[in-house]
Motif scaffolding. Structure first.
Motif, PDB file in Angstrom:
ATOM      1  N   ASN A  12      39.778  49.773  34.956  1.00 38.37           N
ATOM      2  CA  ASN A  12      38.328  49.982  34.851  1.00 38.37           C
ATOM      3  C   ASN A  12      37.546  48.717  34.523  1.00 38.37           C
ATOM      4  O   ASN A  12      36.676  48.722  33.655  1.00 38.37           O
ATOM      5  N   THR A  13      37.861  47.641  35.207  1.00 41.22           N
ATOM      6  CA  THR A  13      37.165  46.376  34.962  1.00 41.22           C
ATOM      7  C   THR A  13      36.653  45.795  36.271  1.00 41.22           C
ATOM      8  O   THR A  13      36.856  44.621  36.555  1.00 41.22           O
ATOM      9  N   GLN A  14      35.967  46.587  37.058  1.00 43.84           N
ATOM     10  CA  GLN A  14      35.451  46.129  38.341  1.00 43.84           C
ATOM     11  C   GLN A  14      34.435  44.996  38.192  1.00 43.84           C
ATOM     12  O   GLN A  14      34.229  44.237  39.123  1.00 43.84           O
ATOM     13  N   ALA A  34      46.339  30.152  43.439  1.00 48.70           N
ATOM     14  CA  ALA A  34      45.578  31.152  42.692  1.00 48.70           C
ATOM     15  C   ALA A  34      45.338  32.308  43.649  1.00 48.70           C
ATOM     16  O   ALA A  34      45.065  32.087  44.835  1.00 48.70           O
ATOM     17  N   THR A  35      45.463  33.518  43.139  1.00 43.98           N
ATOM     18  CA  THR A  35      45.245  34.687  43.987  1.00 43.98           C
ATOM     19  C   THR A  35      44.540  35.790  43.217  1.00 43.98           C
ATOM     20  O   THR A  35      44.737  35.930  42.004  1.00 43.98           O
ATOM     21  N   SER A  36      43.709  36.519  43.920  1.00 48.53           N
ATOM     22  CA  SER A  36      43.023  37.668  43.347  1.00 48.53           C
ATOM     23  C   SER A  36      43.110  38.827  44.331  1.00 48.53           C
ATOM     24  O   SER A  36      42.371  38.865  45.313  1.00 48.53           O
ATOM     25  N   PRO A  37      44.032  39.765  44.079  1.00 51.02           N
ATOM     26  CA  PRO A  37      44.117  40.940  44.946  1.00 51.02           C
ATOM     27  C   PRO A  37      42.802  41.726  44.971  1.00 51.02           C
ATOM     28  O   PRO A  37      42.461  42.330  45.985  1.00 51.02           O
ATOM     29  N   MET A  38      42.070  41.656  43.882  1.00 51.62           N
ATOM     30  CA  MET A  38      40.805  42.372  43.761  1.00 51.62           C
ATOM     31  C   MET A  38      39.818  41.989  44.869  1.00 51.62           C
ATOM     32  O   MET A  38      39.147  42.844  45.432  1.00 51.62           O
ATOM     33  N   ILE A  39      39.741  40.689  45.174  1.00 56.37           N
ATOM     34  CA  ILE A  39      38.803  40.228  46.207  1.00 56.37           C
ATOM     35  C   ILE A  39      39.544  39.743  47.452  1.00 56.37           C
ATOM     36  O   ILE A  39      38.945  39.136  48.333  1.00 56.37           O
ATOM     37  N   GLN A  40      40.840  40.017  47.495  1.00 55.14           N
ATOM     38  CA  GLN A  40      41.691  39.655  48.621  1.00 55.14           C
ATOM     39  C   GLN A  40      41.545  38.188  48.997  1.00 55.14           C
ATOM     40  O   GLN A  40      41.236  37.835  50.147  1.00 55.14           O
ATOM     41  N   ARG A  80      29.866  38.991  38.317  1.00 53.62           N
ATOM     42  CA  ARG A  80      30.883  39.501  37.393  1.00 53.62           C
ATOM     43  C   ARG A  80      30.522  39.106  35.969  1.00 53.62           C
ATOM     44  O   ARG A  80      29.899  38.071  35.744  1.00 53.62           O
ATOM     45  N   LYS A  81      30.952  39.910  35.009  1.00 52.01           N
ATOM     46  CA  LYS A  81      30.699  39.609  33.599  1.00 52.01           C
ATOM     47  C   LYS A  81      31.702  38.591  33.060  1.00 52.01           C
ATOM     48  O   LYS A  81      31.360  37.738  32.254  1.00 52.01           O
ATOM     49  N   LYS A  82      32.958  38.727  33.491  1.00 50.72           N
ATOM     50  CA  LYS A  82      34.004  37.849  32.970  1.00 50.72           C
ATOM     51  C   LYS A  82      34.956  37.436  34.079  1.00 50.72           C
ATOM     52  O   LYS A  82      35.157  38.164  35.045  1.00 50.72           O
TER      53      LYS A  82
END
Length: 123
Positions: A12-14, A34-40, A80-82
């Motif tokens: 729950n940290t979208q 560096a990778t972020s699956p969240m933003i692909q 994003r907040k963080k």
């Protein structure tokens, strides 16, 4: 236990951007990612052979790539907040952040209130 803690952190940290980093050396070659699956998104950097660079420098380069990824996400209009950067290198966290809390507050980094460096042990 580490997996459970990580799952709790990311649930729950979208409005947070989660980026995983690593620096490594293999067969005398040094690189970072560096990778972020969240933003692909994935970013990589080849840093040369072991006579030109070190794994420690690659770990820091991975963190730099995470910050670049956050800037690209900001440029796409995401607010994003963080930013939470996950790394398996405690020395890198100490180099760029608070050695106790792992919280780094750069001024004006993509409008985020905090950049958090989080240690994730290797498995």
């Amino acid at each position: 236990q580490a997996t459970k803690k990580h799952q709790e952190q990311t649930a729950n940290t979208q409005d947070y951007l989660h980026v995983y980093t690593d620096g490594s050396g293999i067969n005398g070659e040094i690189g970072a990612a560096a990778t972020s699956p969240m933003i692909q998104s994935t970013m990589k950097a080849y840093m040369g052979d072991s006579s030109m660079s070190t794994v420690c420098a690659a770990e820091l380069q991975g963190i730099r790539l995470a910050l670049m990824m956050a800037l690209q996400d900001w440029d796409k209009g995401n607010r994003r907040k963080k930013l939470i950067i996950y790394t398996d290198n405690q020395a890198a966290i100490r180099t760029v952040g608070n050695p106790v809390e792992g919280v780094w507050k750069p001024r004006g980094c993509c409008g985020m209130s905090q950049v958090i460096m989080s240690y994730v042990p290797c498995t």
